[in-house]
Design a protein around this motif. Structure first.
Motif, short mmCIF file in Angstrom:
data_model
loop_
_atom_site.label_atom_id
_atom_site.label_comp_id
_atom_site.label_asym_id
_atom_site.label_seq_id
_atom_site.Cartn_x
_atom_site.Cartn_y
_atom_site.Cartn_z
N GLY A 166 0.91 -1.29 -0.01
CA GLY A 166 -0.11 -0.12 0.03
C GLY A 166 0.76 1.31 -0.02
N LYS A 167 1.96 1.09 0.60
CA LYS A 167 2.72 2.58 0.73
C LYS A 167 3.59 2.26 -0.31
N ILE A 168 4.31 1.27 -1.00
CA ILE A 168 5.21 1.57 -2.18
C ILE A 168 4.49 1.44 -3.56
N GLY A 169 3.33 0.67 -3.33
CA GLY A 169 2.81 0.50 -4.83
C GLY A 169 3.31 -0.78 -5.25
N THR A 170 2.65 -1.47 -6.43
CA THR A 170 3.03 -2.74 -7.10
C THR A 170 4.08 -2.62 -7.94
N GLY A 224 6.57 -0.49 -6.90
CA GLY A 224 7.58 -0.04 -5.91
C GLY A 224 9.04 -0.66 -5.86
N GLY A 225 8.84 -1.98 -6.15
CA GLY A 225 10.20 -2.76 -5.99
C GLY A 225 10.78 -3.06 -7.29
N THR A 226 10.13 -2.56 -8.41
CA THR A 226 10.56 -3.19 -9.77
C THR A 226 12.15 -2.91 -9.86
N GLY A 227 13.01 -3.82 -10.14
CA GLY A 227 14.14 -3.75 -10.61
C GLY A 227 15.22 -3.94 -9.16
#
Lengths: 201, 468
Positions: free
Chosen positions: B191-195, B197-200
């Protein structure tokens, strides 16, 4: 694998964000044991009604886009499941280039194994291409992989980045299993070293 | 002095076999899990080119996606599902790969059985043609999902061509409030970083909250890392990890165990190691989470209300929210706890472990599934099922009116007979609420096992803290 050099064709606009691979191809089509024949199931639930008839509003059902070769989509395209059926379905339909501001990692990787070019561009470029794509059959776009450029219908030209290794694979249509097998001795050496260091593995 | 390294850096550097160019490397893969859905084309590729599996013993296969969760003595009724499982059986026999048959007690979801058998180990690289391979990062294994072409590559060469990921740290500090679990941490992070948010990146989870989690909790958290866009999540191995692994069938034994533990203790990130991105959460701020939309980032505390697209400025995001609400059949500003459910699914590689079943059973005990609600409990493996039965959890569920099933992926992705009907609403402990994920037109709300059990007994989304 088919070489990717240049591609000229209609670009279809799909201004949705977070298009997940379940949406690109739902699970009932993952029961196949082949790579081919999935084009008919591409975007199944947003392209067809439950009775199998077409949803006329969906972009790939509109006359101008039925033979689209390029897809212009919103951010985070291809998120979710690792299913390679997603690029297989795009390929089988005839789409070999997807343009977006961002892609999910696994989908992005899977594209290159199938001769599909995913292009990442800044928002303003994607907005421009999306706008061009809205013009349907008049929006014929040319992708030149060697020069790393997209030439639009109005003579405009957009440059894109791509890492050299992946570019090479696409241009040559290379099977990387074959390439890696040529490195058998490096793998043997690594395994010998690893067996000594971590014998429990 | 050498540069301080992260856990990811250490695993990555110890697996480099060769360099393709400045940014692309050939890395060694220690462990490979195989299931029936993403492997048939890979085996076919091997056959067509006359290639062998390089290290069958580093591979473990099981059928999980297609298997029925009802009586298995009858075989699989659906012909396509049956064919896929039969192909897997033929392929593992032909290529000599260890395999747990559908009737074996060790059968279950790949990501449950890997850890259960001790196949998953710290400091290794691990892959599977399945995005939830991230689960195994709970052990400090660099574990990630791959496509079928890469499955073929690993089978043939025991390596993969990869670019280094960036390092991201998610630090969670403090004591987790009552009623909150690893699932709530995971959803709160997404919810905080988005779907995307962690790409890469590879996400390393650190902090006192993470250290206090059991292995089951760490697996839930790492499992959901892919839903934040990162291919892999990591938790540094510690005594909790070693205790879990000790004595498992495929764990090292005797002197090798001592040697392995000594090595595993060198893996945690060095003090001062650099991360490309850092996010911090305070555990005390976490409230039981539920999703309202069709992406895992569409998540809110259960105390919240359905959001209103009118409040969203950006057009593409506003349209996306509207589309989600239309699909979910939700009206803006409805209290989430007023949303009624017809189905409940407790299981999956996210929440199908013993601790999850215990948490759900604790809520179900002495209560009844609400009228008009159908609730399924699907253990993640035959061994989890067996243990739950030893503890009497099955009887608690059955007495409360839940269905007690055989192990498999089941309604997480509805490739078998367990699926939602159009417009049916489900409280689910799985990982994805995408359109159609649990059945065409089905509406999924993601949450923890205790929250799902609470929804089952009340018939609507419920704050589990109100039931205790």
């Amino acid at each position: 694998m088919q070489k990717f050099t240049t591609l000229t064709g209609v670009a279809a606009p799909l201004p949705m964000i977070n298009v997940d691979t379940d949406k690109i191809i739902p699970k009932q089509y993952l029961k196949t044991i082949q790579r081919t024949g999935l084009g008919k199931a591409l975007f199944d639930e947003i392209r067809f009604n439950p009775d199998g008839s077409e949803k006329p509003d969906f972009v790939l059902n509109k006359p101008a886009y039925r033979k689209a070769k390029i897809l212009v989509a919103g951010e985070n395209f291809g998120c979710g499941s690792s299913r390679e059926h997603a690029p297989w379905a795009l390929l089988d339909f005839g789409i070999t280039c997807v343009i977006s501001t961002s892609f999910a990692d696994i989908f992005y990787n899977n594209c290159f194994k199938n001769g599909i070019l995913p292009i990442k561009l800044p928002q303003e470029d994607v907005d421009k291409l999306m706008e061009d794509a809205e013009r349907g059959a008049n929006a014929v776009v040319t992708i030149d992989l060697e020069k790393q450029e997209i030439r639009g219908p109005d003579g405009g030209c957009i440059k894109f980045d791509l890492d050299p290794y992946r570019k090479h694979l696409l241009l040559e249509g290379l099977d990387d299993v074959g390439l890696t097998l040529q490195k058998g001795s490096a793998i043997d050496d690594y395994e010998a070293k690893r067996r000594a260091a971590t014998p429990w593995l | 002095m050498t540069k301080p390294r992260t856990l990811f850096d250490k695993i990555w550097e110890s697996h480099l076999v060769d360099k393709q160019d400045e940014e692309t490397f050939l890395i060694y893969i220690d462990r490979h899990l195989v299931h029936e859905v993403t492997s048939p084309q890979a085996f076919e590729g091997l056959r067509m080119s006359g290639r062998k599996v390089r290290r069958p013993e580093a591979t473990l296969a099981v059928a999980d996606h297609n298997v029925p969760t009802t009586d298995r003595s009858q075989g699989i009724a659906d012909p396509e599902s049956r064919t896929q499982v039969e192909f897997l059986e033929r392929n593992v026999a032909e290529f000599g790969i260890p395999y747990f048959p559908v009737t074996d007690i060790r059968q279950g979801i790949v990501h449950i059985i890997g850890p259960e058998q001790g196949f998953t180990q710290p400091g290794t690289t691990m892959v599977c043609g399945d995005s939830h391979t991230a689960t195994h990062g709970a052990f400090g294994s660099l574990a990630f999902g791959i496509g079928t072409s890469e499955v073929e590559h690993v089978l043939a060469t025991q390596t993969l061509i990869q670019r280094a990921a960036k390092n991201m740290r998610v630090n969670v500090e403090g004591k987790l409030p009552l009623g909150c679990t690893a699932k709530d941490i995971a959803l709160a992070i997404i919810g905080k970083i988005g779907t995307a948010g962690g790409t890469g990146h590879v996400i390393e989870y650190t902090g006192s909250t993470i250290r206090d989690l059991s292995m089951e909790g760490r697996m839930t958290l790492c499992n959901m890392t892919i839903e934040a866009g990162a291919r892999a999540g990591l938790v540094a191995p510690d005594d909790t990890t070693f205790e879990y692994l000790m004595g498992r069938p495929m764990s090292p034994k005797g002197a090798a165990w001592e040697q392995a533990v000594a090595y595993w203790r060198t893996l945690p990130s060095d003090p001062g190691a650099k991360y490309d991105k850092e996010v911090t959460l305070n555990a005390a701020d976490i409230v039981p989470q539920v999703t309202w939309g069709t992406s895992p980032e569409d998540v809110l505390p259960i105390t919240g209300s359905v959001p209103d697209p009118a409040d969203v400025h950006d057009e593409q995001h506003r349209l996306s929210m509207q589309r989600s609400l239309d699909y979910m059949g939700l009206t803006p500003r409805t209290k989430l706890s007023d949303v009624k459910v017809q189905r409940v699914f407790i299981g999956s590689c996210t929440n199908g472990r013993i601790e999850d079943l215990r948490a759900a059973a604790q809520v179900a005990k002495g209560r009844k599934v609400a009228p008009g609600v159908n609730a399924l409990v699907v253990p993640g493996s035959g061994l989890v099922k067996h243990q739950a039965e030893e503890e009497g959890l099955d009887q608690i569920f059955i007495d409360a009116g839940f269905e007690w099933r055989e192990a498999g992926c089941s309604m997480c992705l509805a490739m078998n007979a367990d699926k939602l009907e159009p417009e049916e609403r489900c409280a689910s402990t799985s990982n994805r609420n995408f359109e159609g994920r649990q059945g065409r037109g089905g509406r999924t709300h993601l949450m923890s096992p205790a929250m799902a059990a609470a929804a089952a007994v009340t018939g609507h989304l419920t704050d589990v803290r109100d039931l205790t």
